[in-house]
Design a protein around this motif. Structure first.
Motif, mmCIF file in Angstrom:
data_model
loop_
_atom_site.group_PDB
_atom_site.id
_atom_site.type_symbol
_atom_site.label_atom_id
_atom_site.label_comp_id
_atom_site.label_asym_id
_atom_site.label_seq_id
_atom_site.Cartn_x
_atom_site.Cartn_y
_atom_site.Cartn_z
ATOM 1 N N MET A 1 0.827 -1.206 0.000
ATOM 2 C CA MET A 1 0.000 0.000 0.000
ATOM 3 C C MET A 1 0.865 1.261 0.000
ATOM 4 O O MET A 1 0.502 2.275 -0.596
ATOM 5 C CB MET A 1 -0.933 0.031 1.233
ATOM 6 N N GLU A 2 1.996 1.188 0.673
ATOM 7 C CA GLU A 2 2.896 2.350 0.684
ATOM 8 C C GLU A 2 3.405 2.646 -0.719
ATOM 9 O O GLU A 2 3.554 3.790 -1.123
ATOM 10 C CB GLU A 2 4.079 2.092 1.627
ATOM 11 N N ILE A 3 3.678 1.589 -1.463
ATOM 12 C CA ILE A 3 4.116 1.782 -2.858
ATOM 13 C C ILE A 3 2.958 2.320 -3.690
ATOM 14 O O ILE A 3 3.115 3.249 -4.480
ATOM 15 C CB ILE A 3 4.633 0.444 -3.442
ATOM 16 N N PHE B 1 6.526 -4.753 -4.522
ATOM 17 C CA PHE B 1 6.794 -5.136 -3.131
ATOM 18 C C PHE B 1 7.389 -6.550 -3.057
ATOM 19 O O PHE B 1 8.287 -6.821 -2.275
ATOM 20 C CB PHE B 1 5.514 -5.040 -2.295
ATOM 21 N N LYS B 2 6.918 -7.413 -3.947
ATOM 22 C CA LYS B 2 7.448 -8.803 -3.952
ATOM 23 C C LYS B 2 8.779 -8.902 -4.678
ATOM 24 O O LYS B 2 9.367 -9.978 -4.773
ATOM 25 C CB LYS B 2 6.443 -9.717 -4.656
ATOM 26 N N GLY B 3 9.237 -7.797 -5.263
ATOM 27 C CA GLY B 3 10.537 -7.800 -5.936
ATOM 28 C C GLY B 3 10.470 -8.281 -7.377
ATOM 29 O O GLY B 3 11.495 -8.503 -8.025
ATOM 30 N N ALA C 1 -1.892 -3.772 -8.620
ATOM 31 C CA ALA C 1 -1.169 -4.995 -9.009
ATOM 32 C C ALA C 1 0.315 -4.688 -9.192
ATOM 33 O O ALA C 1 1.183 -5.468 -8.786
ATOM 34 C CB ALA C 1 -1.763 -5.559 -10.295
ATOM 35 N N PHE C 2 0.605 -3.534 -9.785
ATOM 36 C CA PHE C 2 2.006 -3.144 -9.983
ATOM 37 C C PHE C 2 2.690 -2.965 -8.619
ATOM 38 O O PHE C 2 3.811 -3.446 -8.404
ATOM 39 C CB PHE C 2 2.070 -1.847 -10.798
ATOM 40 N N LYS D 1 -2.345 6.099 -9.773
ATOM 41 C CA LYS D 1 -3.638 5.410 -9.613
ATOM 42 C C LYS D 1 -4.539 5.555 -10.834
ATOM 43 O O LYS D 1 -5.751 5.493 -10.728
ATOM 44 C CB LYS D 1 -4.361 5.881 -8.341
ATOM 45 N N SER D 2 -3.936 5.779 -11.983
ATOM 46 C CA SER D 2 -4.739 5.923 -13.200
ATOM 47 C C SER D 2 -5.085 4.570 -13.817
ATOM 48 O O SER D 2 -5.934 4.485 -14.689
ATOM 49 C CB SER D 2 -3.975 6.754 -14.225
ATOM 50 N N ASN D 3 -4.391 3.503 -13.361
ATOM 51 C CA ASN D 3 -4.577 2.171 -13.967
ATOM 52 C C ASN D 3 -4.406 2.227 -15.482
ATOM 53 O O ASN D 3 -5.147 1.599 -16.237
ATOM 54 C CB ASN D 3 -5.962 1.600 -13.623
#
Ligand code: SF4
Length: 274
Positions: free
Chosen positions: A8-10, A35-37, A29-30, A16-18
């Motif tokens: 969420m921080e990212i 976050f998962k690298g 999703a991005f 937020k335009s998707n």
């Protein structure tokens, strides 16, 4: 280097335009993939290079930034080719004729035709071209309210572009301190309007980089041991008529233009650096 604690921080950093330009279906999703690298922040072309640098620790790659910017500009032009420009002209306070939508940008005509090609009386700078096209494509056409707010009060301004003061207001103040014709230029060269002093400033000038996105520059002269100061204000509807990234680009672009004008009048670059 700050490390995001969760996806969420990212996500808060993104626009937020998707828009899907990164290849993901949504900004969320991005953010999750970063976050998962699995992905890197710099793969979002809409993210300000300074944010990328701040969170990834990698110095800004000027070439890559320019390539991203050029690719984004091309994408916007392609989107314009699919837009009904005659309809859009009504929404964005422009004029449509001869297959072209024309807006006043700082008092000068700036046009895009139905194929997405730009034309203007002035030099086409990306800092104008990208906000110009996003304003036409995504601006909601909300009437200007007359209520001035700071950049950080606009939606996502503080979170996504914390360096607005450093990149726009601080260098602009240095120009104003050294180059006393700055406000005259704003009025006479860029069709700005000196207005009644706002917020008890000594000088207030309103510029129109885009018809429904006015910008007000207020300058306080030094007095009794206090330094001069400058604040740049936007109408509180600015974040509805333009995405926050483009508002930031306009503010920084205007500042850089004034630095160049002042340099042409004989002030060395060092007069404006910290
Ligand atoms: S490119 Fe950036 S703004 Fe567009 S969907 Fe991907 S993360 Fe969101």
């Amino acid at each position: 280097m700050p490390q995001p604690k969760n996806a969420m921080e990212i996500f808060q950093l993104l626009d937020k335009s998707n828009c899907r330009e990164c290849g993901e279906k949504t900004c969320l999703a991005f953010a999750g993939a970063v976050f998962k690298g699995k992905r890197q922040l710099k793969e979002c072309p809409r993210l300000d290079p300074e944010i990328i640098e701040r969170f990834s620790g990698e110095p800004e790659d000027q070439n890559a930034a320019e390539q991203n910017r050029d690719a984004y500009l091309e994408k916007l032009k392609n989107e314009i080719a699919n837009l009904d420009l005659a309809q859009a002209a009504k929404r964005v306070e422009g004029q449509f004729s001869d297959d072209k939508l024309t807006l006043k940008v700082l008092g000068k005509n700036f046009s895009v035709n139905t194929k997405g090609n730009l034309s203007t009386d002035i030099h086409i700078n990306p800092w104008v071209a990208i906000p110009f096209l996003t304003y036409i494509l995504y601006g909601k056409g909300v009437p200007v309210s007359g209520n001035w707010v700071s950049f950080r009060e606009l939606k996502d301004g503080k979170e996504r572009y914390p360096l607005f003061q450093k990149r726009c207001e601080e260098p602009l103040k240095r120009v104003a301190d050294n180059y006393t014709d700055l406000f005259d230029d704003m009025v006479h060269v860029l069709s700005g309007k000196q207005v009644e002093e706002q917020f008890e400033s000594d000088i207030s000038v309103v510029l129109h980089p885009l018809p429904k996105v006015p910008v007000m520059v207020c300058y306080w002269l030094p007095e009794e041991g206090l330094e001069s100061s400058i604040n740049v204000f936007f109408d509180q509807t600015a974040d509805k008529n333009l995405d926050i990234g483009s508002v930031f680009t306009l503010g920084v672009g205007l500042t850089q233009m004034f630095e160049k004008i002042a340099q042409r009048h004989g002030f060395p670059e060092s007069a404006f650096s910290q």
